[in-house]
Design an enzyme around this catalytic site. Structure first.
Site, mmCIF file in Angstrom:
data_model
loop_
_atom_site.group_PDB
_atom_site.id
_atom_site.type_symbol
_atom_site.label_atom_id
_atom_site.label_comp_id
_atom_site.label_asym_id
_atom_site.label_seq_id
_atom_site.Cartn_x
_atom_site.Cartn_y
_atom_site.Cartn_z
ATOM 1 N N HIS A 61 35.611 41.762 91.497
ATOM 2 C CA HIS A 61 35.251 41.785 90.084
ATOM 3 C C HIS A 61 36.494 42.013 89.156
ATOM 4 C CE1 HIS A 61 32.472 43.574 86.923
ATOM 5 N NE2 HIS A 61 33.691 43.988 86.341
ATOM 6 N N ARG A 97 45.607 48.421 82.671
ATOM 7 C CA ARG A 97 46.003 49.522 83.522
ATOM 8 C C ARG A 97 47.086 48.961 84.471
ATOM 9 N NH1 ARG A 97 39.548 50.593 84.755
ATOM 10 N NH2 ARG A 97 38.914 49.892 82.628
ATOM 11 N N ASN A 103 24.510 50.728 77.995
ATOM 12 C CA ASN A 103 26.006 51.118 78.348
ATOM 13 C C ASN A 103 26.914 51.722 76.968
ATOM 14 O OD1 ASN A 103 28.540 51.064 79.514
ATOM 15 N ND2 ASN A 103 28.825 48.885 79.988
ATOM 16 N N GLY A 142 37.535 41.771 85.525
ATOM 17 C CA GLY A 142 37.310 42.055 84.093
ATOM 18 C C GLY A 142 38.544 42.597 83.441
ATOM 19 N N ASN A 143 38.284 43.366 82.173
ATOM 20 C CA ASN A 143 39.151 44.006 81.780
ATOM 21 C C ASN A 143 39.634 45.075 82.763
ATOM 22 O OD1 ASN A 143 40.412 44.088 79.144
ATOM 23 N ND2 ASN A 143 38.350 44.225 78.351
ATOM 24 N N MET A 157 43.275 37.514 79.149
ATOM 25 C CA MET A 157 43.745 36.430 80.121
ATOM 26 C C MET A 157 43.860 34.930 79.592
ATOM 27 S SD MET A 157 45.182 35.613 82.799
ATOM 28 C CE MET A 157 44.877 36.684 84.251
ATOM 29 N N LYS A 173 26.496 49.467 74.022
ATOM 30 C CA LYS A 173 25.825 47.968 74.322
ATOM 31 C C LYS A 173 24.606 47.979 75.061
ATOM 32 C CE LYS A 173 30.532 46.258 75.405
ATOM 33 N NZ LYS A 173 31.437 46.209 76.519
ATOM 34 N N GLU A 176 34.946 34.811 86.478
ATOM 35 C CA GLU A 176 34.097 33.860 86.056
ATOM 36 C C GLU A 176 34.589 32.590 85.654
ATOM 37 O OE1 GLU A 176 30.667 35.745 84.446
ATOM 38 O OE2 GLU A 176 30.636 37.371 85.834
ATOM 39 N N GLY A 223 34.317 38.721 83.538
ATOM 40 C CA GLY A 223 35.118 37.882 82.669
ATOM 41 C C GLY A 223 36.312 36.932 82.993
ATOM 42 N N VAL A 224 37.235 37.489 83.818
ATOM 43 C CA VAL A 224 38.312 36.530 84.238
ATOM 44 C C VAL A 224 37.887 35.860 85.569
ATOM 45 C CG1 VAL A 224 40.758 36.631 85.284
ATOM 46 C CG2 VAL A 224 40.052 38.350 83.537
ATOM 47 N N ARG A 283 24.095 52.893 82.312
ATOM 48 C CA ARG A 283 25.429 52.813 83.263
ATOM 49 C C ARG A 283 25.967 54.351 83.230
ATOM 50 N NH1 ARG A 283 31.034 50.027 82.491
ATOM 51 N NH2 ARG A 283 31.747 49.933 84.887
HETATM 52 N N1 LIG Z 1 37.649 31.467 79.560
HETATM 53 C C1 LIG Z 1 38.293 32.516 79.791
HETATM 54 N N2 LIG Z 1 39.401 32.338 80.421
HETATM 55 C C2 LIG Z 1 40.264 33.354 81.407
HETATM 56 N N3 LIG Z 1 40.061 34.737 80.907
HETATM 57 C C3 LIG Z 1 38.678 35.052 80.409
HETATM 58 C C4 LIG Z 1 37.887 34.072 79.678
HETATM 59 N N4 LIG Z 1 36.972 34.524 79.049
HETATM 60 C C5 LIG Z 1 37.042 35.692 79.170
HETATM 61 N N5 LIG Z 1 38.076 36.337 80.064
HETATM 62 C C6 LIG Z 1 38.659 37.303 80.355
HETATM 63 O O1 LIG Z 1 37.552 38.346 80.463
HETATM 64 C C7 LIG Z 1 38.040 39.674 79.927
HETATM 65 C C8 LIG Z 1 36.813 40.581 79.792
HETATM 66 O O2 LIG Z 1 36.151 40.589 80.997
HETATM 67 P P1 LIG Z 1 34.972 41.487 81.050
HETATM 68 O O3 LIG Z 1 34.392 41.472 82.356
HETATM 69 O O4 LIG Z 1 34.010 40.933 79.973
HETATM 70 O O5 LIG Z 1 35.306 42.858 80.686
HETATM 71 P P2 LIG Z 1 34.756 44.385 80.380
HETATM 72 O O6 LIG Z 1 33.335 44.351 80.961
HETATM 73 O O7 LIG Z 1 35.682 45.171 81.500
HETATM 74 O O8 LIG Z 1 35.071 44.486 79.026
HETATM 75 C C9 LIG Z 1 38.911 39.232 78.768
HETATM 76 O O9 LIG Z 1 39.692 40.261 78.696
HETATM 77 C C10 LIG Z 1 39.465 38.007 79.026
HETATM 78 O O10 LIG Z 1 40.842 38.160 79.508
HETATM 79 C C1 LIG Z 2 34.917 51.395 85.903
HETATM 80 C C2 LIG Z 2 35.740 50.359 85.103
HETATM 81 O O1 LIG Z 2 36.576 50.235 85.160
HETATM 82 O O2 LIG Z 2 34.811 50.095 84.147
HETATM 83 P P1 LIG Z 2 34.916 48.958 83.075
HETATM 84 O O3 LIG Z 2 35.767 47.614 83.787
HETATM 85 O O4 LIG Z 2 33.786 48.686 82.217
HETATM 86 O O5 LIG Z 2 36.358 49.478 82.287
HETATM 87 MG MG LIG Z 3 32.447 45.246 82.645
#
Ligand SMILES: Nc1ncnc2c1ncn2[C@@H]1O[C@H](COP(=O)(O)OP(=O)(O)O)[C@@H](O)[C@H]1O
Ligand SMILES: CC(=O)OP(=O)(O)O
Ligand SMILES: [Mg+2]
Length: 404
Positions: A208, A241, A7, A210-211, A284, A14, A334, A331-332, A91
Site C-alpha cells: 500500500h 515520513r 474518514n 500512498g502518502n 511522487m 472525507k 496504482e 496513490g503511488v 475509519r
Molecule cells: N500518476 C501518479 N504517478 C505517481 N504518483 C502518483 C500519481 N497519482 C498520485 N500519486 C501519488 O499518490 C500519493 C497519494 O496517495 P494516496 O493513496 O491518495 O494517499 P493518502 O490516502 O495517504 O493521502 C500522492 O502523494 C502522489 O505522490
Molecule cells: C496509518 C496511515 O499512515 O494512514 P495514512 O496513509 O492515511 O496517513
Molecule cells: Mg490513504
C-alpha cells in the site's frame, strides 16, 4: 440501506455515501482546512455537477452539518432527508490490542478509542471528533468503527514484539500493530479472485504505497507481518515520513541540534522521506517529473524509495518461505509505472517477469502486470477502504437487527 462513510482527519473530513443495494456511491466529497481561515468544500453527487465552496468552518460538528446539508440540498442533494442515512461507518487508525474486528460505537468503544490517543496522536483524536460530530447532528443513527490495525492482529509474537525490555510491552503496550489493514485485506481478497485461486492457498505481499506506505506479508488471507509498527512511522520510506532509521539517531540529533521531543517527532513524520531527500516535495508525480528533467536529488529520492520497498519484499518472501504474488495499491502503487518497473526489474531472482506494456498502461483498472512465464505474479489493484468500511458497517447493522 444508505451508509455514510467518514474518514475524519485533524483538519479534514472525507466522506462517501453508499447505497448498499448495489454498493453504489451516490455522493462523495471532503471538507478541508477545518478551523483555518477558510475551509474548502468539495462535493460530488453522482450524476450531477460538482459543488465547490470556500467558507468558514471552525470545527468538525459544523463540517458534518455542512455535509448533511449538501446531501439533502434541493438542487445538489441525493437524499430527501438526512433520516435516509441509516448508519455511519468511520475509519479509525488505531484500535490497539482491543479490536480485532469492526464494532458498533458505544460508550465503552469511545473510551477505548480515547485511551489510544497517545498511540496515534495525529489520527485518533480527529476520528473521535468525527464520531462526536455525527452524534451531535444525527443522535439516533448507529455508528460503526473500522480499524486500520484490526487485520494485523493475527501477527504472531515474533513479528509484533520489539526486542526491548518486556516491561514496556506489559506496562505500555509498546509493540508493533501495523496499519492500512483495511486496504491490505481488501486487495488480498481481490488478488485471489483475479488469480482465480483460493486465498487460503496463497502467499502474498501487498504494498500500500500512498502518502503513508506499508507492505504486508499475508499467508492464507492472514497478516503475518507488516512494515508499520507501534505507529505509522516505522517501515518504508514515505512522502514525508522517514520509515526505518537507527533509533540512536533520535537522542543524537536531539543533542546536536538542540531539538525537543516534539520537534524530533515532527522532523521524522513531516519533514523526512521523499520530501527531505528530493528537497522538492513529497508528491511522487513531482519527483518523477524532476527526475525526467535531470534533477539528481529527485533521482536519489526515487532510488532510495524503491530500494527500501524492494528490501521489504525480499524480507517478506523469506518470512513466508515463498511468494505467489505481489500487489501494488494506493496513490503511488496504482499510478507509478516507473516505481513498479524499478522494483520488478530487480526481483528477477524471485522469477518476476514484468510485462512492460501492461505495466505502462495509464489505467486504474485491476490487472496482472507480469508475463505468463513469470513465477511470481504482480498485480495492480486499486484499493477501496471506503467500500470495506461500508460493508462492515452494513453487516454490523444487519447482525444487530437479527438479534433485536
Ligand atoms: N500518476 C501518479 N504517478 C505517481 N504518483 C502518483 C500519481 N497519482 C498520485 N500519486 C501519488 O499518490 C500519493 C497519494 O496517495 P494516496 O493513496 O491518495 O494517499 P493518502 O490516502 O495517504 O493521502 C500522492 O502523494 C502522489 O505522490
Ligand atoms: C496509518 C496511515 O499512515 O494512514 P495514512 O496513509 O492515511 O496517513
Ligand atoms: Mg490513504
Amino acid at each position: 440501506m444508505n451508509i455514510l462513510v467518514i474518514n475524519a482527519g485533524s483538519s479534514s473530513v472525507k466522506f462517501q455515501l453508499y447505497d448498499m443495494r448495489e454498493e453504489t456511491v451516490i455522493a462523495a466529497g471532503k471538507v478541508e482546512r477545518i478551523g483555518m481561515d477558510s475551509a474548502i468544500v468539495t462535493y460530488e453527487p453522482a450524476g450531477k455537477p460538482e459543488v465547490h465552496a470556500v467558507e468558514e468552518i471552525l470545527e468538525h460538528t459544523t463540517a458534518i452539518r455542512k455535509v448533511l446539508d449538501l446531501l439533502v440540498h434541493p438542487a445538489h442533494g441525493v437524499l430527501k432527508s438526512s433520516s435516509e442515512i441509516e448508519a455511519v461507518g468511520h475509519r479509525v487508525v488505531h484500535g490497539g490490542e482491543s479490536f480485532a474486528s469492526s464494532v458498533l460505537v458505544d460508550e465503552e468503544v469511545k473510551r477505548e478509542i480515547k485511551r489510544l490517543f497517545e498511540l496515534a496522536p495525529l489520527h485518533n483524536p480527529a476520528h473521535m471528533q468525527g464520531i462526536l460530530a455525527v452524534e451531535a447532528n444525527m443522535p439516533d443513527v448507529p455508528q460503526a468503527v473500522v480499524f486500520d490495525t484490526a487485520f494485523h492482529q493475527t501477527m504472531p509474537p515474533v513479528a509484533y514484539l520489539y526486542p526491548i525490555p518486556s516491561v514496556l510491552y506489559k506496562r505500555h503496550k509498546i509493540r508493533r500493530y501495523g496499519f492500512h489493514g483495511t486496504s491490505h485485506a481488501y486487495v488480498s481478497e481481490r488478488a485471489a479472485a483475479l488469480l482465480g485461486r483460493p486465498l487460503e492457498e496463497l502467499k502474498l505481499i501487498t504494498c500500500h504505497i500512498g502518502n503513508g506506505a506499508s507492505c504486508a506479508a499475508i499467508v492464507s488471507g492472514r497478516s503475518v507481518d507488516t512494515s508499520m509498527g507501534m505507529t505509522p512511522l516505522e517501515g518504508l520510506m514515505m512522502g514525508t515520513r522517514s520509515g526505518d532509521i537507527d533509533p540512536a539517531i533520535v537522542p543524537f540529533a536531539m543533542g546536536k541540534e538542540d531539538l525537543t521531543l516534539s520537534e524530533v517527532n515532527s522532523m521524522l513524520n513531516k519533514h523526512s522521506g521523499l520530501l527531505a531527500i528530493s528537497r522538492l516535495g513529497s508528491d511522487m508525480r513531482e519527483i518523477q517529473q524532476a527526475m525526467a528533467d535531470g534533477d539528481a536529488n529527485a533521482k536519489l529520492a526515487f532510488d532510495m524509495y524503491e530500494y527500501r520497498l524492494r528490501k521489504y519484499i525480499g524480507a517478506y518472501a523469506a518470512a513466508m518461505n515463498g511468494l505467489d504474488a505481489i500487489v501494488f495499491t494506493a496513490g503511488v502503487g496504482e499510478n507509478s509505472a516507473p516505481l513498479r518497473e524499478a522494483v520488478c526489474r530487480n526481483l528477477s531472482f524471485l522469477g518476476v517477469e514484468l510485462d512492460e506494456t501492461v505495466n505502462a498502461q495509464r489505467s486504474s483498472a485491476e490487472r496482472l502486470i507480469t508475463t505468463p512465464a513469470s513465477r511470481v505474479q504482480v498485480l495492480v489493484i486499486p484499493t477501496n477502504e471506503e467500500l470495506v468500511i461500508a460493508r462492515d458497517t452494513y453487516q454490523l447493522i444487519l447482525n444487530r437487527r437479527s438479534v433485536i
